[in-house]
Write a protein that holds these residues in place. Structure first.
Motif, mmCIF file in Angstrom:
data_model
loop_
_atom_site.group_PDB
_atom_site.id
_atom_site.type_symbol
_atom_site.label_atom_id
_atom_site.label_comp_id
_atom_site.label_asym_id
_atom_site.label_seq_id
_atom_site.Cartn_x
_atom_site.Cartn_y
_atom_site.Cartn_z
ATOM 1 N N ASN A 193 0.843 -1.189 0.000
ATOM 2 C CA ASN A 193 0.000 0.000 0.000
ATOM 3 C C ASN A 193 0.887 1.250 0.000
ATOM 4 O OD1 ASN A 193 0.915 0.369 2.654
ATOM 5 N ND2 ASN A 193 -0.893 -0.569 3.557
ATOM 6 N N PRO A 194 0.329 2.442 -0.093
ATOM 7 C CA PRO A 194 1.167 3.652 -0.125
ATOM 8 C C PRO A 194 2.055 3.839 1.083
ATOM 9 C CG PRO A 194 -1.052 4.154 -0.894
ATOM 10 C CD PRO A 194 -1.097 2.747 -0.371
ATOM 11 N N ASN A 195 1.782 3.145 2.202
ATOM 12 C CA ASN A 195 2.630 3.221 3.387
ATOM 13 C C ASN A 195 3.685 2.127 3.411
ATOM 14 O OD1 ASN A 195 1.171 5.443 4.427
ATOM 15 N ND2 ASN A 195 -0.387 4.067 5.267
ATOM 16 N N ASP A 225 -3.664 12.963 -4.714
ATOM 17 C CA ASP A 225 -2.691 14.050 -4.627
ATOM 18 C C ASP A 225 -1.655 13.798 -3.541
ATOM 19 O OD1 ASP A 225 -3.687 15.560 -6.709
ATOM 20 O OD2 ASP A 225 -5.093 16.661 -5.434
ATOM 21 N N LYS A 226 -2.074 13.171 -2.452
ATOM 22 C CA LYS A 226 -1.170 12.931 -1.333
ATOM 23 C C LYS A 226 -0.014 12.023 -1.726
ATOM 24 C CE LYS A 226 -1.095 11.140 3.411
ATOM 25 N NZ LYS A 226 -1.897 10.544 4.508
ATOM 26 N N HIS A 227 -0.268 11.040 -2.594
ATOM 27 C CA HIS A 227 0.754 10.067 -2.978
ATOM 28 C C HIS A 227 1.179 10.200 -4.438
ATOM 29 C CE1 HIS A 227 0.125 7.976 0.846
ATOM 30 N NE2 HIS A 227 -1.166 8.057 0.631
ATOM 31 N N ASP A 228 0.785 11.277 -5.083
ATOM 32 C CA ASP A 228 1.096 11.455 -6.500
ATOM 33 C C ASP A 228 2.573 11.778 -6.692
ATOM 34 O OD1 ASP A 228 0.875 11.754 -9.211
ATOM 35 O OD2 ASP A 228 0.043 13.782 -9.114
ATOM 36 N N MET A 229 3.139 11.332 -7.829
ATOM 37 C CA MET A 229 4.496 11.691 -8.225
ATOM 38 C C MET A 229 4.403 12.801 -9.260
ATOM 39 S SD MET A 229 4.241 8.243 -7.551
ATOM 40 C CE MET A 229 4.227 7.450 -9.132
ATOM 41 N N SER A 261 7.586 7.978 -12.401
ATOM 42 C CA SER A 261 7.983 6.866 -11.541
ATOM 43 C C SER A 261 8.873 7.390 -10.419
ATOM 44 C CB SER A 261 8.731 5.794 -12.348
ATOM 45 O OG SER A 261 9.905 6.332 -12.916
ATOM 46 N N LYS A 262 8.892 6.630 -9.348
ATOM 47 C CA LYS A 262 9.733 6.966 -8.198
ATOM 48 C C LYS A 262 10.379 5.683 -7.699
ATOM 49 C CE LYS A 262 9.479 8.934 -3.527
ATOM 50 N NZ LYS A 262 8.576 9.498 -2.499
ATOM 51 N N LEU A 310 4.666 3.850 -9.401
ATOM 52 C CA LEU A 310 4.414 4.102 -10.815
ATOM 53 C C LEU A 310 3.109 4.865 -10.983
ATOM 54 C CD1 LEU A 310 5.304 0.641 -12.430
ATOM 55 C CD2 LEU A 310 6.708 2.697 -12.422
ATOM 56 N N LYS A 311 3.124 5.830 -11.887
ATOM 57 C CA LYS A 311 1.899 6.526 -12.283
ATOM 58 C C LYS A 311 1.680 6.278 -13.769
ATOM 59 C CE LYS A 311 1.731 11.076 -12.580
ATOM 60 N NZ LYS A 311 1.560 12.506 -12.196
#
Length: 313
Positions: free
Chosen positions: A66-68, A220-224, A142-143, A130-131
C-alpha cells in the motif's frame, strides 16, 4: 543486458494489455500486479564497450504494497482517479544478499592492468511507485527508492579510478537516453482531462461520484509530480587504501602503503530528479526545506535573465 550506442524508441503500450486484447488498464494488469514473486537466485550481466559487470541477488522477493509500504489487501495497493484517468501502483523488492562485480572489457579504452571492482551487501530493498494512464497503460512518472542498511566497502585507489572510468563510460549513453525522455516528456505530463473511456463510464455512470473529491485528495497525497530516483544508506563505512607498488630488477616488489582513509556516513541520501526544470518549485521533493526555496528564487532569476538574452538575440 547490453548498453546501446543510441537509445531505443519507447516501448509503447503495455505488453500485458496487448496480450489480453485490451488497450486500457484492466483486469489483466491487476492480476499480474497482484502476483507475489520469490526467486532463490538471479544473475544479471551487463556488457558495455568499456566494461562488463554482473549483479547477483539471493532470496529475491517482489510484491505489491500500500502507499505506506505495508503488505495489505491488494485493492489498497493501487489508487485510481477516474477524473484524471490515472492510476498509482506501489511495489517493493527485497533480497538477502547482493553482489556486484565490474571489470574492464578487453576491447575497452581502459588501462591494460585494472583491478576488478567488487561490492557485497546484506539485505536491502527497493520501493517502486508508478503513475500510469488508464487508457493506454503508459508510464507517466515513476519513483524508485534504493534502501540499504549498514554497508562496509573497502576500495583501493586503483579500484576508485576504475569506478570513475566506468561511470564516465556510461554517462554518454545515459545523457542520450535522458534527452530522448525529455523530448517526450511534454506530451506525457499533460494534465488535460482524458477522453471518456469504458472504465470511466463504468466507474461514473451518473456523473461525478460523491467521493470523487476524497479520491482526488488521496491521489494528490501520494502522486508523483515528476520522475525521481533515490538512494538511502543507513550507515556506510568506506575504506580507501593505497595499493601502490614499484618494479625492481624485473620483479614485482610491494613497497610501503602510501596511506589509508576511512569515511563513515550515517543516513546518507542521494536524490535525483532528471526532468526537473530550472526555476520550478521543489515543494514536492522528498527532502524539501526552506533552503531549497531560497535556491529556487535565484535559480528562477537566472532563468529569466537567460531567457531575456535569448529573446534579444
Amino acid at each position: 543486458m547490453r548498453t546501446c550506442e543510441e537509445p531505443r524508441p519507447p516501448n509503447g503500450q503495455s505488453p500485458i494489455a496487448l496480450a489480453a486484447g485490451q488497450s486500457e488498464y484492466g483486469f489483466a494488469e491487476k492480476v499480474v500486479e497482484g502476483m507475489f514473486i520469490v526467486v532463490n537466485s538471479i544473475t544479471i550481466k551487463i556488457h558495455s564497450k568499456a566494461f562488463h559487470a554482473s549483479f547477483e541477488l539471493w532470496q529475491l522477493q517482489g510484491y505489491s504494497v500500500n502507499p505506506n509500504w505495508q503488505q495489505s489487501d491488494l485493492r489498497l495497493t493501487r489508487i485510481t482517479d477516474p477524473q484524471r484517468g490515472e492510476v498509482l501502483t506501489f511495489k517493493e523488492l527485497t533480497w538477502q544478499t547482493l553482489r556486484i562485480e565490474a571489470d574492464a572489457s578487453d576491447n575497452g579504452d581502459q588501462d591494460p592492468v585494472t583491478t576488478p571492482l567488487r561490492l557485497i551487501t546484506n539485505q536491502g530493498r527497493i520501493q517502486i511507485s508508478l503513475k500510469r494512464r488508464t487508457k493506454d497503460c503508459n508510464v507517466m512518472a515513476s519513483k524508485l527508492m534504493f534502501l540499504l542498511d549498514d554497508l562496509l566497502w573497502v576500495l583501493t585507489d586503483s579500484q576508485l579510478k576504475a569506478m570513475m572510468k566506468y561511470a564516465e563510460s556510461l554517462s554518454e549513453a545515459m545523457e542520450k537516453s535522458a534527452q530522448q525522455r525529455k523530448s517526450l516528456a511534454p506530451e506525457s505530463v499533460q494534465i488535460t482531462p482524458p477522453a471518456p473511456s469504458t472504465q470511466q463510464s463504468w466507474s461514473q455512470p451518473f456523473g461525478v461520484s460523491p467521493n470523487a473529491s476524497s479520491i482526488g485528495q488521496y491521489f494528490d497525497k501520494h502522486d508523483m509530480k515528476e520522475s525521481s530516483y533515490h538512494l538511502l544508506i543507513s550507515r556506510l563505512d568506506l575504506h580507501i587504501c593505497d595499493d601502490s607498488h614499484t618494479r625492481e630488477t624485473g620483479t614485482m616488489k610491494h613497497g610501503m602503503l602510501g596511506g589509508a582513509m576511512q569515511l563513515t556516513f550515517r543516513r546518507m541520501a542521494f536524490d535525483y530528479y532528471p526532468f526537473h526544470k530550472a526555476g520550478d518549485g521543489c515543494k514536492h521533493w522528498v527532502r524539501y526545506s526552506e533552503a531549497m526555496e531560497t535556491r529556487g528564487q535565484w535559480a528562477k532569476k537566472l532563468v529569466t535573465e537567460f531567457q531575456s538574452k535569448i529573446e534579444k538575440l
